[in-house]
Design a protein around this motif. Structure first.
Motif, short mmCIF file in Angstrom:
data_model
loop_
_atom_site.label_atom_id
_atom_site.label_comp_id
_atom_site.label_asym_id
_atom_site.label_seq_id
_atom_site.Cartn_x
_atom_site.Cartn_y
_atom_site.Cartn_z
N PRO A 1 0.72 -1.32 -0.30
CA PRO A 1 -0.48 -0.04 0.11
C PRO A 1 0.98 1.32 -0.02
CG PRO A 1 0.38 -0.90 2.02
CD PRO A 1 0.48 -1.72 1.00
N PRO A 2 0.02 2.33 -0.32
CA PRO A 2 1.08 3.59 -0.36
C PRO A 2 1.68 3.91 0.59
CG PRO A 2 -0.80 3.95 -1.44
CD PRO A 2 -0.57 2.40 -1.03
N ALA A 3 2.74 4.68 1.01
CA ALA A 3 2.79 5.37 2.07
C ALA A 3 2.21 6.69 2.12
CB ALA A 3 4.67 5.40 2.04
N PRO A 4 2.03 7.62 3.22
CA PRO A 4 1.56 8.69 3.25
C PRO A 4 2.72 9.62 2.69
CG PRO A 4 1.36 7.49 5.40
CD PRO A 4 2.30 7.20 4.38
N ALA A 5 2.63 10.45 1.50
CA ALA A 5 3.03 12.08 1.21
C ALA A 5 4.13 11.15 0.75
CB ALA A 5 3.94 12.58 1.98
N LEU B 1 10.75 5.70 -0.94
CA LEU B 1 10.24 5.15 0.38
C LEU B 1 11.36 4.98 1.26
CD1 LEU B 1 7.95 2.08 -1.12
CD2 LEU B 1 6.98 4.25 0.63
N TRP B 2 12.69 4.22 0.68
CA TRP B 2 13.78 4.40 1.52
C TRP B 2 14.22 5.98 2.11
CZ3 TRP B 2 18.61 5.91 -0.23
CH2 TRP B 2 19.81 6.00 0.34
N GLN B 3 13.90 6.67 0.93
CA GLN B 3 14.50 8.06 1.52
C GLN B 3 13.29 8.82 2.40
OE1 GLN B 3 14.68 10.63 -2.43
NE2 GLN B 3 16.42 10.93 -1.95
N ALA B 4 12.10 8.31 2.66
CA ALA B 4 11.93 8.46 3.63
C ALA B 4 11.00 7.58 4.74
CB ALA B 4 9.67 8.53 2.86
N LYS B 5 12.28 6.93 5.00
CA LYS B 5 12.37 6.01 6.52
C LYS B 5 11.08 5.00 6.47
CE LYS B 5 15.59 9.78 8.41
NZ LYS B 5 16.80 8.83 8.16
N ALA C 1 10.29 -0.02 1.34
CA ALA C 1 10.86 -0.19 0.81
C ALA C 1 11.05 -1.50 0.24
CB ALA C 1 12.18 1.04 1.32
N GLU C 2 11.60 -1.97 1.46
CA GLU C 2 12.19 -3.33 1.58
C GLU C 2 11.14 -4.35 0.30
OE1 GLU C 2 12.80 -4.34 5.08
OE2 GLU C 2 14.30 -3.03 5.97
N GLY D 1 19.60 -4.09 -0.04
CA GLY D 1 20.64 -4.41 0.90
C GLY D 1 20.44 -3.40 2.11
N ARG D 2 21.43 -1.88 1.43
CA ARG D 2 20.98 -0.34 1.78
C ARG D 2 19.60 -0.21 2.89
NH1 ARG D 2 23.46 4.30 -1.13
NH2 ARG D 2 23.33 5.41 1.32
N ALA D 3 18.64 -1.01 2.63
CA ALA D 3 17.74 -0.61 3.31
C ALA D 3 17.61 -1.78 4.79
CB ALA D 3 16.33 -0.57 2.87
N TYR D 4 18.06 -2.49 4.28
CA TYR D 4 17.88 -3.50 5.17
C TYR D 4 18.92 -3.07 6.84
CZ TYR D 4 15.48 -7.31 3.23
OH TYR D 4 14.59 -8.41 3.37
N LEU D 5 20.73 -2.41 6.18
CA LEU D 5 20.92 -1.86 7.13
C LEU D 5 20.72 -0.94 8.03
CD1 LEU D 5 25.14 -1.82 5.00
CD2 LEU D 5 24.02 -3.14 7.22
N ASP D 6 19.75 0.33 7.42
CA ASP D 6 19.50 1.27 7.86
C ASP D 6 17.84 0.80 8.35
OD1 ASP D 6 21.12 2.54 6.39
OD2 ASP D 6 20.29 3.15 4.99
#
Length: 279
Positions: free
Chosen positions: A139-143, A163-167, A172-173, A197-202
């Motif tokens: 489902p879409p994330a807010p904003a 999504l990743w930028q929005a945390k 994002a994953e 992979g970067r999203a998992y790290l963050d």
């Protein structure tokens, strides 16, 4: 006796032009082999520093001034000997590199198994997902706006990136994994798997990050994010307190991408090596 001597002289005179005619042909062939060998060396040793052979043929003593010049056959023999020495050095380097890659693959496979076991142990029990919900988009994330360019792989990656930028790491994953799995032949597959992979790290999941980043390097070794994936794999291994394995990953980065990588990525790898205390 006189007739035999004259016959030998005639045979010798006839053989001389033949030798003179074949020497340039052989010289050209050896020159071509030397040129091809130098091309291979530039690929195997991109930094321009080939391995020195353990046994080096002694240098011939200089000819005394006024001494006779060496024969074409002797010159060609020396060049062929030098080519054989260089080939032995190349073969040893390739075998050593192949052995190191094999070790790295075995270690990462074990890491994958450990990460999967850890994820299974930590995951809370959940009900079975209804078939109607399988492979549906998150489902879409807010904003966070989903792009619509007509290229689903491009749109999915850009959406996952936003999504990743929005945390919104969980969403994002899901999106990035979907893109990499569903469109493996698209150029964005390498991007999506690396960012997964970067999203998992963050998201504080270094074990899952290591698995995803290794897959990015293994499945898309010529992808546009393959080199970067090795750097982040080293970071994930460092977080997992496996500095020795991280150093091996950084060494593999140098072998595979060191010559073509950007200056900024090389600087990141150098910092990673220092962080892992690589020798």
């Amino acid at each position: 006796m006189l007739k035999r001597t004259i016959l030998l002289l005639l045979l010798g005179a006839a053989a001389t032009p033949l030798a003179a005619q074949s020497a340039p042909d052989l010289n050209a062939r050896v020159g071509k082999i030397e040129k091809e060998l130098r091309a291979v060396q530039r690929k195997v040793f991109p930094d321009g520093q080939p391995l020195e052979p353990e046994i080096v043929a002694p240098k011939p003593a200089p000819e005394p001034i006024g001494g006779p010049a060496s024969s074409p056959v002797a010159d060609l023999t020396a060049r062929v000997d030098a080519i054989e020495t260089q080939l032995r050095a190349l073969t040893a380097h390739v075998e050593q590199n192949g052995h190191r890659v094999g070790q790295l693959e075995d270690q990462v496979k074990q890491l994958v198994a450990d990460a999967q076991a850890r994820a299974a142990a930590e995951a809370p029990p959940a009900a079975l997902v209804p078939p109607s919900q399988i492979d549906q988009e998150a489902p879409p994330a807010p904003a966070v706006e989903r792009p619509s360019t007509g290229d689903p792989a491009e749109d999915g990656y850009i959406y996952g990136f936003r999504l990743w930028q929005a945390k919104a790491y969980g969403q994002a994953e899901t999106e990035l994994k979907r893109v990499a799995d569903k469109y493996p032949d698209h150029r964005r597959a390498s991007f999506a798997q690396n960012l997964l992979g970067r999203a998992y790290l963050d998201d504080g999941k270094p074990a899952l990050a290591a698995v995803a980043l290794y897959d990015s390097y293994k499945k898309w070794p010529k992808g546009e994010r393959a080199a970067e994936s090795l750097y982040w794999l080293g970071q994930a291994l460092t977080q997992l307190k496996k500095p020795a394995d991280a150093c091996k990953v950084y060494a593999q980065f140098g072998d595979d991408y060191g010559a073509a990588a950007s200056a900024s990525l090389k600087a990141q790898v150098a910092a990673g090596r220092k962080q892992a205390k690589c020798g």
